[in-house]
Design a protein around this motif. Structure first.
Motif, PDB file in Angstrom:
ATOM      1  N   THR A 106       0.805  -1.222   0.000  1.00 43.60           N
ATOM      2  CA  THR A 106       0.000   0.000   0.000  1.00 43.60           C
ATOM      3  C   THR A 106       0.837   1.271   0.000  1.00 43.60           C
ATOM      4  O   THR A 106       0.313   2.340  -0.340  1.00 43.60           O
ATOM      5  CB  THR A 106      -0.938   0.018   1.224  1.00 43.60           C
ATOM      6  N   GLU A 107       2.090   1.189   0.393  1.00 43.70           N
ATOM      7  CA  GLU A 107       2.966   2.366   0.422  1.00 43.70           C
ATOM      8  C   GLU A 107       3.813   2.413  -0.852  1.00 43.70           C
ATOM      9  O   GLU A 107       4.737   1.632  -1.030  1.00 43.70           O
ATOM     10  CB  GLU A 107       3.876   2.329   1.658  1.00 43.70           C
ATOM     11  N   HIS A 108       3.497   3.338  -1.740  1.00 42.78           N
ATOM     12  CA  HIS A 108       4.208   3.406  -3.024  1.00 42.78           C
ATOM     13  C   HIS A 108       5.675   3.766  -2.843  1.00 42.78           C
ATOM     14  O   HIS A 108       6.519   3.402  -3.660  1.00 42.78           O
ATOM     15  CB  HIS A 108       3.523   4.437  -3.937  1.00 42.78           C
ATOM     16  N   SER A 109       5.989   4.472  -1.759  1.00 47.58           N
ATOM     17  CA  SER A 109       7.388   4.831  -1.520  1.00 47.58           C
ATOM     18  C   SER A 109       8.247   3.621  -1.170  1.00 47.58           C
ATOM     19  O   SER A 109       9.481   3.698  -1.212  1.00 47.58           O
ATOM     20  CB  SER A 109       7.480   5.861  -0.387  1.00 47.58           C
ATOM     21  N   LEU A 110       7.599   2.499  -0.822  1.00 45.56           N
ATOM     22  CA  LEU A 110       8.331   1.274  -0.485  1.00 45.56           C
ATOM     23  C   LEU A 110       8.408   0.300  -1.653  1.00 45.56           C
ATOM     24  O   LEU A 110       8.843  -0.839  -1.478  1.00 45.56           O
ATOM     25  CB  LEU A 110       7.676   0.583   0.718  1.00 45.56           C
ATOM     26  N   HIS A 111       7.984   0.725  -2.823  1.00 45.60           N
ATOM     27  CA  HIS A 111       8.049  -0.150  -3.994  1.00 45.60           C
ATOM     28  C   HIS A 111       9.459  -0.120  -4.583  1.00 45.60           C
ATOM     29  O   HIS A 111       9.698   0.304  -5.711  1.00 45.60           O
ATOM     30  CB  HIS A 111       7.007   0.272  -5.032  1.00 45.60           C
ATOM     31  N   GLU A 112      10.398  -0.572  -3.767  1.00 46.18           N
ATOM     32  CA  GLU A 112      11.804  -0.661  -4.137  1.00 46.18           C
ATOM     33  C   GLU A 112      12.251  -2.107  -3.999  1.00 46.18           C
ATOM     34  O   GLU A 112      11.615  -2.892  -3.285  1.00 46.18           O
ATOM     35  CB  GLU A 112      12.653   0.242  -3.241  1.00 46.18           C
ATOM     36  N   PRO A 113      13.360  -2.482  -4.685  1.00 46.50           N
ATOM     37  CA  PRO A 113      13.791  -3.889  -4.663  1.00 46.50           C
ATOM     38  C   PRO A 113      13.914  -4.483  -3.272  1.00 46.50           C
ATOM     39  O   PRO A 113      13.454  -5.598  -3.021  1.00 46.50           O
ATOM     40  CB  PRO A 113      15.154  -3.839  -5.365  1.00 46.50           C
ATOM     41  N   MET A 114      14.517  -3.749  -2.306  1.00 47.20           N
ATOM     42  CA  MET A 114      14.720  -4.293  -0.963  1.00 47.20           C
ATOM     43  C   MET A 114      13.393  -4.685  -0.316  1.00 47.20           C
ATOM     44  O   MET A 114      13.279  -5.751   0.301  1.00 47.20           O
ATOM     45  CB  MET A 114      15.443  -3.267  -0.088  1.00 47.20           C
ATOM     46  N   TYR A 115      12.378  -3.853  -0.470  1.00 41.80           N
ATOM     47  CA  TYR A 115      11.088  -4.111   0.174  1.00 41.80           C
ATOM     48  C   TYR A 115      10.258  -5.129  -0.602  1.00 41.80           C
ATOM     49  O   TYR A 115       9.469  -5.874  -0.006  1.00 41.80           O
ATOM     50  CB  TYR A 115      10.329  -2.797   0.344  1.00 41.80           C
ATOM     51  N   ILE A 116      10.435  -5.163  -1.903  1.00 42.45           N
ATOM     52  CA  ILE A 116       9.736  -6.190  -2.693  1.00 42.45           C
ATOM     53  C   ILE A 116      10.282  -7.572  -2.349  1.00 42.45           C
ATOM     54  O   ILE A 116       9.518  -8.534  -2.174  1.00 42.45           O
ATOM     55  CB  ILE A 116       9.877  -5.899  -4.205  1.00 42.45           C
ATOM     56  N   PHE A 117      11.601  -7.672  -2.214  1.00 43.71           N
ATOM     57  CA  PHE A 117      12.193  -8.943  -1.768  1.00 43.71           C
ATOM     58  C   PHE A 117      11.725  -9.296  -0.350  1.00 43.71           C
ATOM     59  O   PHE A 117      11.499 -10.468  -0.033  1.00 43.71           O
ATOM     60  CB  PHE A 117      13.718  -8.862  -1.806  1.00 43.71           C
ATOM     61  N   LEU A 118      11.577  -8.279   0.503  1.00 46.79           N
ATOM     62  CA  LEU A 118      11.066  -8.518   1.855  1.00 46.79           C
ATOM     63  C   LEU A 118       9.645  -9.067   1.803  1.00 46.79           C
ATOM     64  O   LEU A 118       9.292  -9.947   2.595  1.00 46.79           O
ATOM     65  CB  LEU A 118      11.109  -7.213   2.658  1.00 46.79           C
ATOM     66  N   CYS A 119       8.836  -8.572   0.877  1.00 47.20           N
ATOM     67  CA  CYS A 119       7.474  -9.109   0.681  1.00 47.20           C
ATOM     68  C   CYS A 119       7.529 -10.582   0.300  1.00 47.20           C
ATOM     69  O   CYS A 119       6.735 -11.393   0.801  1.00 47.20           O
ATOM     70  CB  CYS A 119       6.751  -8.325  -0.415  1.00 47.20           C
ATOM     71  N   MET A 120       8.427 -10.916  -0.605  1.00 51.83           N
ATOM     72  CA  MET A 120       8.582 -12.318  -1.007  1.00 51.83           C
ATOM     73  C   MET A 120       8.973 -13.169   0.192  1.00 51.83           C
ATOM     74  O   MET A 120       8.438 -14.274   0.387  1.00 51.83           O
ATOM     75  CB  MET A 120       9.655 -12.435  -2.098  1.00 51.83           C
ATOM     76  N   LEU A 121       9.913 -12.672   0.994  1.00 52.60           N
ATOM     77  CA  LEU A 121      10.355 -13.403   2.183  1.00 52.60           C
ATOM     78  C   LEU A 121       9.192 -13.604   3.150  1.00 52.60           C
ATOM     79  O   LEU A 121       9.014 -14.702   3.698  1.00 52.60           O
ATOM     80  CB  LEU A 121      11.492 -12.634   2.862  1.00 52.60           C
TER      81      LEU A 121
END
Length: 317
Positions: free
Chosen positions: A53-68
């Motif tokens: 929901t936070e567009h500012s967090l749509h970065e590789p580090m946080y996307i990988f964190l979502c996968m984790l």
């Protein structure tokens, strides 16, 4: 499950023993375990929701964190519901095909998580050692492809395991020494040559877990070399972005390697140690990872506080 007079037979079901020697306490031990499972699911789903929901967090580090986080939910869910059924309702029987499915899910999801941890290490390496190239190297389509590759790799490496188990005849006990199905545990019940299973298991550990941990270590050696040449302020900032991931790596690999060592080189015994290690391996990382990232990652921590602050205020009349 086994033929008469010890004749070879195909397996139809297995018995999961839970916690041997603590049968009377299992009912009460299930409550804290269930609480930890709920904390793991809630914590990881919260991470996924915040990043989504936070567009500012749509970065590789946080996307990988979502996968984790997604993998942590799936790994804990692949074992905990059956474990609760054993502890609360004495539902110790698991059908052969269900056991193979659970075994494949646990091992393949673990392989996927190892790959994601490697991808997160690569992200930190590029961000710190080659910051000007980070945006061009780790684009959103490339990050998505890495996630898909993690899924394919984990599933492909573990797909032969159920096949190797299904070919084996079983003429010994049908009692497994864990609260869920593991390849190392199931193959020891076979009354045939299991060298193929042992060799392939070692190949998987070396080519997946061993290679991933080696590359992660190499990434951090290169990161350390770069960071030592920065100012103190820049060093603190760089180390701050890596602390959460380093914790996640240790939380995942230490129980996994320890459990593998016990199964591969330890003698078969009724000690609670390997069982406790197995339960720790599947439950502790999903519980601790959201806590570590929530505490150590400023952006995640601020969003969590804001989320609960808004929720609290909207619930007040």
């Amino acid at each position: 499950m086994v033929g008469s007079n010890g004749n070879e037979s195909s397996a139809t079901y297995f018995i999961l023993i839970g916690l041997p020697g603590l049968e009377e306490a299992q009912f009460w031990l299930a409550f804290p375990l269930c609480s930890l499972y709920l904390i793991a699911v809630l914590g990881n789903l919260t991470i996924i929701y915040i990043v989504r929901t936070e567009h500012s967090l749509h970065e590789p580090m946080y996307i990988f964190l979502c996968m984790l986080s997604g993998l942590d939910v799936l790994i804990s869910t692949s074992s905990m519901p059956k474990m609760m059924a054993i502890f609360w309702f004495n539902s110790t029987t698991i059908q052969f095909d269900a056991c193979l499915l659970q075994m494949f899910a646990i091992h393949s999801l673990s392989g996927m998580e190892s790959t994601v941890l490697l991808a997160m290490a690569f992200d930190r390496y590029v961000a710190i050692c080659h910051p000007l190239r980070h945006a061009t190297v780790l684009t959103l389509p490339r990050v998505i492809k890495i996630g898909m590759a993690a899924v394919v790799r984990g599933a492909a490496l573990m797909a032969p395991l159920p096949v190797f188990i299904k070919r084996l005849p079983f003429c010994r006990s049908n009692i497994l020494s864990h609260s869920y199905c593991l390849h190392q545990d199931v193959m020891k019940l076979a009354c045939a040559d299991i060298h193929i299973n042992i060799i392939y298991g070692l190949i998987v550990i070396i080519s997946a877990i061993g290679l991933d941990s080696l590359l992660i270590s190499l990434s951090y050696l290169l990161i350390l070399k770069t960071v030592l040449g920065l100012t103190r302020e820049a060093q603190a900032k760089a180390f701050g972005t890596c602390v959460s991931h380093v914790c996640a790596v240790f939380i995942f690999y230490v129980p996994f390697i320890g459990l593998s060592m016990v199964h591969r080189f330890g003698k078969r015994h009724d000690s609670l140690l390997p069982i406790i290690m197995a339960n720790t391996y599947l439950l502790v990382p999903p519980v601790l990872n959201p806590i570590v990232y929530g505490v150590k990652t400023k952006e995640i921590r601020q969003r969590i506080l804001r989320l609960f602050h808004v929720t609290t205020h909207t619930s007040v009349p």
